[in-house]
Design an enzyme around this catalytic site. Structure first.
Site, PDB file in Angstrom:
ATOM      1  N   GLU A 219      65.209  30.272   5.054  1.00 59.34           N
ATOM      2  CA  GLU A 219      65.516  31.717   5.036  1.00 59.34           C
ATOM      3  C   GLU A 219      64.934  32.411   6.275  1.00 59.34           C
ATOM      4  O   GLU A 219      64.303  33.474   6.188  1.00 59.34           O
ATOM      5  CB  GLU A 219      64.956  32.370   3.756  1.00 59.34           C
ATOM      6  N   GLN A 249      73.302  37.010   5.601  1.00 58.58           N
ATOM      7  CA  GLN A 249      72.605  37.340   4.357  1.00 58.58           C
ATOM      8  C   GLN A 249      71.238  37.974   4.634  1.00 58.58           C
ATOM      9  O   GLN A 249      70.346  37.928   3.800  1.00 58.58           O
ATOM     10  CB  GLN A 249      72.441  36.085   3.490  1.00 58.58           C
ATOM     11  N   ARG A 601      78.599  35.693  -4.479  1.00 55.48           N
ATOM     12  CA  ARG A 601      77.966  35.278  -5.748  1.00 55.48           C
ATOM     13  C   ARG A 601      79.015  34.717  -6.707  1.00 55.48           C
ATOM     14  O   ARG A 601      78.686  34.018  -7.665  1.00 55.48           O
ATOM     15  CB  ARG A 601      77.272  36.466  -6.443  1.00 55.48           C
TER      16      ARG A 601
END
Length: 723
Positions: A219, A249, A601
């Site tokens: 991340e 993201q 999602r």
């Protein structure tokens, strides 16, 4: 046969690149954790690299635990020897060894957020602070940011002389540093800052660089400045740095995450090997086409395009609803149809931009007996600010309600301690009067100081004036507004909750909207009736994690999760994207990344909902559908024929005195013939408060907040309670 043969070609390419700098741009649902863990297994089993030389860092304990478990599953006991942890856990590990270098003992205490506020509170009591807006929470937040940005108290004062209470902030900051040091303590910011300080020392950097020769960061788009610096220092000597992330993201700019860290990685580390993981294993082609269509409009996107070998799947349904209530009812209707097909509730999620939007969905789910849970937050009516105001309203409605009184007596803080409360309750008992009446006579009580008596009498007078408003038949919305102003509740929120002030104010606005929604239908609704309606729609049961229920959450909380069916709600300009997007290009791009996260999602079916009108800031306003909907390729969308909705004006229906203006025959108004009268208020155990609009021998037409319902006369007599 190599263990990497279990990966797809791009994952294999990324995992096999062991030496040098590697940037793995891993799109949503592309198997990044699988790639990272197989890379570690390949390094240990097939490259002969000692697991002790491997460091993998991520952001949450949950992510670190999952990564470590997967590595151990692949390579067994050797997997435990690799260091897989969060940034903070890694920092603590290093600081325990080298703390004395920074004049700390190795058994230093870690101060959490509450400890931090407690220390600051002690300091502010010693100082004369005239500006009441300066709170412990605000100071804690400012100090943390200054520390992580490497700004000392002296530098801060030099940069901002005589501005925004800079002298006070610098003084508290300076004393705070000294007090933590004297206590042999570090807060969370210190852990990162002090880790970086250690890495500035050549001998320590040499040792740690040789120990951790292969570094991986998960991340990476979420790293802030100090985390970026720690990694850059550690990787300086050997240059074996692999970072994994997705610029599309990056949605935590408000927490300090800097998207430039991933965008500039190739410049920071020349010769970087870049591998894109674009094959998505989660979603259908239609959903990915929508995600790609939206995100390509961002200049921060690095030309990564998701694809899948799955079939195209169902088109994305974009539905225009009348208002927020209709939006919630639409979701219920669709979920019920899916349930008839055998779907479980855990297959669904409802996503929204702000916490306050949850109310309509919670009320709809409760009304239809659909189990749900607010994920990563509290249910609307359980939020502290909502409970505070409802407790005040309940007490105004019933001054004998000591349970509500006990909650509100120190909100805002009035410095009423346990001993003072004991004296008030004792006086109440001895004089056979309510606790509230006893407060009105506090001047007669012994053992209570003058300042506290003044505070108690101010509280008493405020309640007296609000009770008078109830007796004068004032609107509930006016009572609500007077309450907020009299107790200066917004100032209290700003002082005590500066970090989430805006979110809590949004929740209060949504509570006010709930009052206006009822007043739009029933102009004469009383405070008692409103509170009865709230008690009906706010009751819910606790759910265990194993239960089958719908997850309701903000888009931020949905990151990393996936669901077969997803509802993105409130897709309207000024809601999603928010107002700031009109003035700030960076804010617009982050909002667009949020939409990308929301879309990705969904595994099988995606709904994007927007309303023609919505209650905002206490009034019904016309809405425009989100610009993000227009960015989705139209051949991916299923858009039902547009229905024209005309929002109902708030005062469309007259009060009882003007019922003869209604288009209802005199026969139907006769109480001799029918149980109910047109214009009469009723309470239904499922639909809540409503008003009778029409009736005949067979049915009663009742208008509730979320629409009109025809109820059979025999059923109405059983379930409709007159107010």
């Amino acid at each position: 046969m190599s263990i990497l043969n279990k990966l797809n070609n791009f994952q294999k390419e990324a995992a096999s690149q062991v030496n040098g700098s590697v940037l793995i741009l891993a799109g949503a649902g592309s198997g990044k954790t699988r790639t990272i863990t197989y890379r570690i297994a390949h390094m240990v089993l097939e490259c002969g690299i000692s697991p002790y030389k491997i460091l993998a860092v991520t952001f949450t304990n949950k992510a670190a635990k999952e990564m470590k478990e997967r590595v151990e599953t692949l390579i067994g006991e050797e997997g435990r020897k690799a260091t897989v942890s969060t940034f903070h856990s890694f920092g603590i590990r290093v600081l325990r060894v080298y703390a004395e270098t920074l004049n700390y003992d190795s058994n230093f205490t870690i101060f959490d957020v509450d400890d931090q506020k407690r220390v600051i509170r002690g300091i502010t009591k010693q100082l004369v602070i005239l500006d009441k807006k300066i709170t412990d929470s605000m100071l804690a937040s400012i100090i943390s940011k200054l520390k992580e940005n490497g700004v000392t108290p002296e530098q801060y004062l030099k940069d901002k002389p005589h501005k925004n209470n800079s002298e006070v902030i610098a003084e508290v900051y300076s004393r705070y540093i000294k007090e933590l040091k004297a206590s042999n303590g570090m807060d969370f910011s210190d852990i990162l800052v002090n880790t970086y300080e250690l890495l500035k020392q050549p001998e320590i950097l040499e040792k740690l660089s040789d120990k951790y020769q292969y570094i991986m960061v998960d991340e990476y788009q979420d790293t802030n400045d100090i985390q970026y610096k720690i990694i850059k220092k550690l990787a300086e000597k050997h240059g074996n740095l692999c970072v994994v992330g997705d610029e599309n993201q990056s949605i935590y700019g408000f927490r300090g995450a800097d998207i430039k860290n991933i965008l500039n990685f190739e410049k920071d580390y020349p010769g970087t090997k870049i591998v894109k993981l674009e094959e998505n294993y989660r979603s259908t082609s239609a959903i990915l086409k929508a995600a790609n269509g939206v995100i390509k409009n961002n200049t921060s996107s690095l030309d990564k395009k998701l694809w899948t070998s799955k079939e195209n799947g169902e088109k994305i349904t974009v539905e225009q609803l009348r208002d927020g209530r209709a939006e919630a009812e639409y979701v219920v209707e669709k979920i019920k149809k899916f349930q008839e097909q055998g779907r479980k509730l855990k297959n669904f999620t409802v996503l929204y931009r702000t916490n306050a939007q949850s109310r309509n969905f919670e009320e709809a789910f409760l009304k239809h007996n659909i189990r749900y849970k607010v994920f990563g937050g509290q249910q609307f009516y359980q939020r502290a600010e909502i409970k505070d105001i409802l407790s005040y309203l309940a007490f105004i409605n019933n001054p004998k309600d000591t349970i509500s009184l006990s909650r509100i007596l120190n909100v805002p803080k009035r410095k009423i301690g346990d001993k003072s409360l004991e004296k008030i309750f004792q006086y109440s008992s001895e004089n056979n009067m309510s606790v509230y009446d006893a407060i009105g006579e506090c001047e007669k009580m012994e053992g209570i100081g003058p300042a506290l008596k003044t505070s108690l009498l101010e509280f008493y007078d405020d309640i007296v004036s609000l009770i008078q408003m109830v007796q004068d038949h004032c609107k509930v919305s006016d009572i609500f507004q007077a309450l907020i102003e009299k107790i200066k509740y917004k100032n209290y929120i700003e002082k005590n909750y500066p970090l989430d002030y805006e979110m809590r104010i949004e929740n209060l606005e949504e509570l006010r909207n709930s009052i206006f929604e009822i007043e739009r239908i029933i102009d004469t609704v009383t405070l008692r009736e409103y509170l009865e309606n709230v008690s009906l729609v706010s009751a819910t049961d606790d759910l265990s994690e194993d239960d089958d229920y719908i997850k309701v959450m903000t888009i931020h909380n949905s990151k990393g999760l996936e669901f077969p069916v997803v509802f993105i709600t409130g897709a309207e300009d000024e809601v999603f994207p928010g107002k700031n997007a009109d003035f700030d290009k960076n804010a617009l791009e982050e909002e667009r990344r949020l939409m990308y996260v929301a879309i990705t999602r969904a595994e099988e079916k995606l709904y994007i909902l927007h309303a023609d009108s919505r209650f905002m800031y206490g009034e019904m306003s016309f809405r425009t559908k989100s610009r993000f909907i227009e960015e989705i390729p139209h051949d991916s969308l299923e858009i039902p024929e547009k229905r024209e909705f005309i929002p109902v004006p708030r005062k469309e229906y007259p009060q009882k005195a003007k019922l003869d203006n209604l288009n209802i025959t005199s026969t139907r108004l006769s109480s001799k013939v029918f149980v109910y009268k047109a214009g009469e208020k009723v309470m239904h155990p499922k639909f809540g408060l409503g008003v009778v609009r029409d009736m005949d021998e067979k049915r009663v037409l009742v208008e509730f907040v979320d629409g009109k319902k025809e109820i059979a006369s025999v059923v109405a007599e059983k379930f409709l309670k007159k107010q």
